[in-house]
Design an enzyme around this catalytic site. Structure first.
Site, PDB file in Angstrom:
ATOM      1  N   THR A 257      -1.823 -10.771  -5.729  1.00 45.23           N
ATOM      2  CA  THR A 257      -2.856 -11.342  -4.847  1.00 45.23           C
ATOM      3  C   THR A 257      -4.016 -10.345  -4.800  1.00 45.23           C
ATOM      4  O   THR A 257      -3.961  -9.294  -5.429  1.00 45.23           O
ATOM      5  CB  THR A 257      -2.293 -11.597  -3.434  1.00 45.23           C
ATOM      6  OG1 THR A 257      -1.781 -10.372  -2.918  1.00 45.23           O
ATOM      7  CG2 THR A 257      -1.175 -12.625  -3.456  1.00 45.23           C
TER       8      THR A 257
ATOM      9  N   LYS B  37       3.606  -7.285 -13.162  1.00 44.77           N
ATOM     10  CA  LYS B  37       3.314  -7.546 -11.745  1.00 44.77           C
ATOM     11  C   LYS B  37       3.453  -9.066 -11.627  1.00 44.77           C
ATOM     12  O   LYS B  37       2.492  -9.820 -11.873  1.00 44.77           O
ATOM     13  CB  LYS B  37       1.890  -7.071 -11.406  1.00 44.77           C
ATOM     14  CG  LYS B  37       1.447  -7.373  -9.990  1.00 44.77           C
ATOM     15  CD  LYS B  37       1.861  -6.332  -8.986  1.00 44.77           C
ATOM     16  CE  LYS B  37       1.482  -6.743  -7.573  1.00 44.77           C
ATOM     17  NZ  LYS B  37       1.877  -5.771  -6.557  1.00 44.77           N
TER      18      LYS B  37
ATOM     19  N   LYS C 167       3.456   1.562  -4.778  1.00 40.98           N
ATOM     20  CA  LYS C 167       4.263   0.975  -5.855  1.00 40.98           C
ATOM     21  C   LYS C 167       3.556   1.048  -7.207  1.00 40.98           C
ATOM     22  O   LYS C 167       4.155   1.388  -8.219  1.00 40.98           O
ATOM     23  CB  LYS C 167       4.583  -0.493  -5.549  1.00 40.98           C
ATOM     24  CG  LYS C 167       5.419  -0.722  -4.320  1.00 40.98           C
ATOM     25  CD  LYS C 167       5.683  -2.202  -4.086  1.00 40.98           C
ATOM     26  CE  LYS C 167       4.438  -3.024  -3.836  1.00 40.98           C
ATOM     27  NZ  LYS C 167       3.737  -2.699  -2.585  1.00 40.98           N
ATOM     28  N   THR C 168       2.261   0.711  -7.208  1.00 44.32           N
ATOM     29  CA  THR C 168       1.533   0.706  -8.479  1.00 44.32           C
ATOM     30  C   THR C 168       1.443   2.117  -9.048  1.00 44.32           C
ATOM     31  O   THR C 168       1.622   2.325 -10.254  1.00 44.32           O
ATOM     32  CB  THR C 168       0.109   0.118  -8.284  1.00 44.32           C
ATOM     33  OG1 THR C 168       0.218  -1.148  -7.638  1.00 44.32           O
ATOM     34  CG2 THR C 168      -0.597  -0.061  -9.609  1.00 44.32           C
TER      35      THR C 168
ATOM     36  N   GLY D  25       0.791  -1.234   0.000  1.00 46.45           N
ATOM     37  CA  GLY D  25       0.000   0.000   0.000  1.00 46.45           C
ATOM     38  C   GLY D  25       0.823   1.284   0.000  1.00 46.45           C
ATOM     39  O   GLY D  25       0.264   2.373   0.077  1.00 46.45           O
TER      40      GLY D  25
ATOM     41  N   PRO E  55       2.469  14.075  -4.357  1.00 45.39           N
ATOM     42  CA  PRO E  55       1.447  14.535  -3.423  1.00 45.39           C
ATOM     43  C   PRO E  55       0.239  13.602  -3.454  1.00 45.39           C
ATOM     44  O   PRO E  55       0.208  12.629  -4.216  1.00 45.39           O
ATOM     45  CB  PRO E  55       1.073  15.895  -4.003  1.00 45.39           C
ATOM     46  CG  PRO E  55       1.262  15.723  -5.476  1.00 45.39           C
ATOM     47  CD  PRO E  55       2.407  14.766  -5.647  1.00 45.39           C
TER      48      PRO E  55
ATOM     49  N   GLY F 292       4.368  -6.250  -2.055  1.00 45.14           N
ATOM     50  CA  GLY F 292       4.668  -5.797  -0.689  1.00 45.14           C
ATOM     51  C   GLY F 292       6.065  -5.193  -0.640  1.00 45.14           C
ATOM     52  O   GLY F 292       6.410  -4.330  -1.422  1.00 45.14           O
TER      53      GLY F 292
HETATM   54  N1  ATP Z   1      -0.295   9.839  -4.490  1.00 45.26           N
HETATM   55  C1  ATP Z   1      -1.501   9.291  -4.358  1.00 45.26           C
HETATM   56  N2  ATP Z   1      -2.623  10.048  -4.432  1.00 45.26           N
HETATM   57  C2  ATP Z   1      -3.856   9.496  -4.270  1.00 45.26           C
HETATM   58  N3  ATP Z   1      -4.062   8.190  -4.049  1.00 45.26           N
HETATM   59  C3  ATP Z   1      -2.982   7.380  -3.970  1.00 45.26           C
HETATM   60  C4  ATP Z   1      -1.667   7.899  -4.116  1.00 45.26           C
HETATM   61  N4  ATP Z   1      -0.790   6.870  -3.978  1.00 45.26           N
HETATM   62  C5  ATP Z   1      -1.534   5.770  -3.761  1.00 45.26           C
HETATM   63  N5  ATP Z   1      -2.844   6.065  -3.757  1.00 45.26           N
HETATM   64  C6  ATP Z   1      -3.944   5.089  -3.524  1.00 45.26           C
HETATM   65  O1  ATP Z   1      -3.550   4.301  -2.405  1.00 45.26           O
HETATM   66  C7  ATP Z   1      -3.789   2.926  -2.637  1.00 45.26           C
HETATM   67  C8  ATP Z   1      -2.471   2.169  -2.513  1.00 45.26           C
HETATM   68  O2  ATP Z   1      -1.582   2.606  -3.549  1.00 45.26           O
HETATM   69  P1  ATP Z   1      -0.871   1.533  -4.488  1.00 45.26           P
HETATM   70  O3  ATP Z   1      -1.898   0.581  -5.012  1.00 45.26           O
HETATM   71  O4  ATP Z   1      -0.038   2.252  -5.505  1.00 45.26           O
HETATM   72  O5  ATP Z   1       0.080   0.814  -3.410  1.00 45.26           O
HETATM   73  P2  ATP Z   1       0.966  -0.503  -3.634  1.00 45.26           P
HETATM   74  O6  ATP Z   1       2.235  -0.307  -2.903  1.00 45.26           O
HETATM   75  O7  ATP Z   1       1.063  -0.801  -5.081  1.00 45.26           O
HETATM   76  O8  ATP Z   1       0.082  -1.610  -2.909  1.00 45.26           O
HETATM   77  P3  ATP Z   1       0.178  -3.229  -3.075  1.00 45.26           P
HETATM   78  O9  ATP Z   1       1.202  -3.672  -2.085  1.00 45.26           O
HETATM   79  O10 ATP Z   1      -1.204  -3.673  -2.735  1.00 45.26           O
HETATM   80  O11 ATP Z   1       0.558  -3.541  -4.485  1.00 45.26           O
HETATM   81  C9  ATP Z   1      -4.485   2.848  -3.994  1.00 45.26           C
HETATM   82  O12 ATP Z   1      -5.875   2.830  -3.784  1.00 45.26           O
HETATM   83  C10 ATP Z   1      -4.096   4.127  -4.714  1.00 45.26           C
HETATM   84  O13 ATP Z   1      -5.098   4.552  -5.608  1.00 45.26           O
HETATM   85 MG    MG Z   2       0.369  -2.445  -6.114  1.00 44.56          MG
END
Ligand code: ATP
Ligand code: MG
Length: 246
Positions: free
Chosen positions: A46, A42, A20-21, A17, A210, A122
């Site tokens: 999961t 990816k 990364k995505t 969370g 941001p 993760g």
């Molecule tokens: N800069 C941002 N502004 C607004 N929303 C964000 C931002 N960064 C992340 N989010 C939101 O927060 C959530 C987590 O972000 P993201 O999916 O990129 O994390 P992740 O590290 O890829 O998670 P995972 O470990 O599940 O793959 C998502 O719902 C995404 O839309």
């Molecule tokens: Mg992700």
């Protein structure tokens, strides 16, 4: 430190969370705007949706849309329904993670694209099998890494632990990106963390994103992610040394 065999980057994070995505997609959008043929991956996903045998990873869907990629089977070769670490998901769902299939998919993507962005699962020490971690995958792919960190309180410890784990393994750390830095009502921690982490680790800070209005991975909306990524992140440091940098 080992050198990358093929041009690309592995986006890891301090935690699930962390963003990364969002960072992987922001980079894909920015590289496409430079005319680079960029692929995304990816390797294990999961928390997928849909019916068995047709599971869809929302992360992969977001990345595919950002990069305008085809080949979903290569981009997301191993999918699980449960929101669990891959190793536990594979036990619960009685389905092995086929590492050879993942390696093959990664090599295949390089045939179609000039630069491949891989989103981790993760953090670095998330297990994919009982004795194989995300860090093993980075070693197999021989990719440099970018670390995505949270902006606020607690991130010094998480980020330094991640840097240590990467350094011990000889990874080429391109830098750290802080995510979700508030534009208003920010805390002292959010303002001071990047410099503290840079001073303590020596790792470059590539910038910060941001809170982006209209951005949402799950509903595949980008808001102004490309423009903001181009403006705030030092993309050249991510590309350094690859043909894409020229
Ligand atoms: N800069 C941002 N502004 C607004 N929303 C964000 C931002 N960064 C992340 N989010 C939101 O927060 C959530 C987590 O972000 P993201 O999916 O990129 O994390 P992740 O590290 O890829 O998670 P995972 O470990 O599940 O793959 C998502 O719902 C995404 O839309
Ligand atoms: Mg992700």
């Amino acid at each position: 430190m080992f050198s990358s065999s093929k041009p690309g980057i592995f986006i890891t994070g301090t935690d699930t969370g962390a963003g990364k995505t969002v960072v992987a997609a922001g980079l894909a959008l920015a590289l496409r705007a430079r005319g680079i043929k960029v692929g995304v991956m990816k390797p294990v996903a999961t928390d997928c949706q849909g019916v068995p045998n047709r599971l869809v990873s929302l992360d992969a869907a977001f990345l595919m849309e950002a990069a305008e990629n085809e080949f979903p089977a290569l981009i997301s070769p191993s999918r699980f329904r449960n929101a669990l670490s891959p190793h536990v998901a594979s036990i619960v769902e009685k389905k092995d993670i086929d590492l050879k299939k993942i390696y093959k998919a990664y090599q295949e993507l390089h045939k179609h694209y000039d630069f491949v962005i891989v989103e981790g699962i993760g953090g670095l020490l998330v297990p994919l099998t009982k004795d194989y971690f995300v860090s093993n995958l980075i070693r197999e792919f021989r990719l440099p890494v970018v670390i995505v960190s949270r902006a606020g309180l607690g991130t010094i410890n998480h980020t330094l632990l991640t840097v240590d784990a990467a350094v011990i393994r000889g990874f080429d750390i391109r830098g750290i990106i802080f995510n979700r830095i508030p534009a208003v009502n920010y805390s002292i921690a959010e303002v001071t963390n990047p410099k503290v982490i840079h001073d303590l680790s020596g790792v470059p800070i590539l910038g910060g994103l941001p809170e982006i209005e209209g951005l949402n991975v799950e509903s595949c909306r980008f808001g102004k992610l490309r423009e903001i990524f181009q403006e705030r992140i030092q993309i050249d440091k991510i590309l350094a040394g690859t043909p894409a940098a020229v």
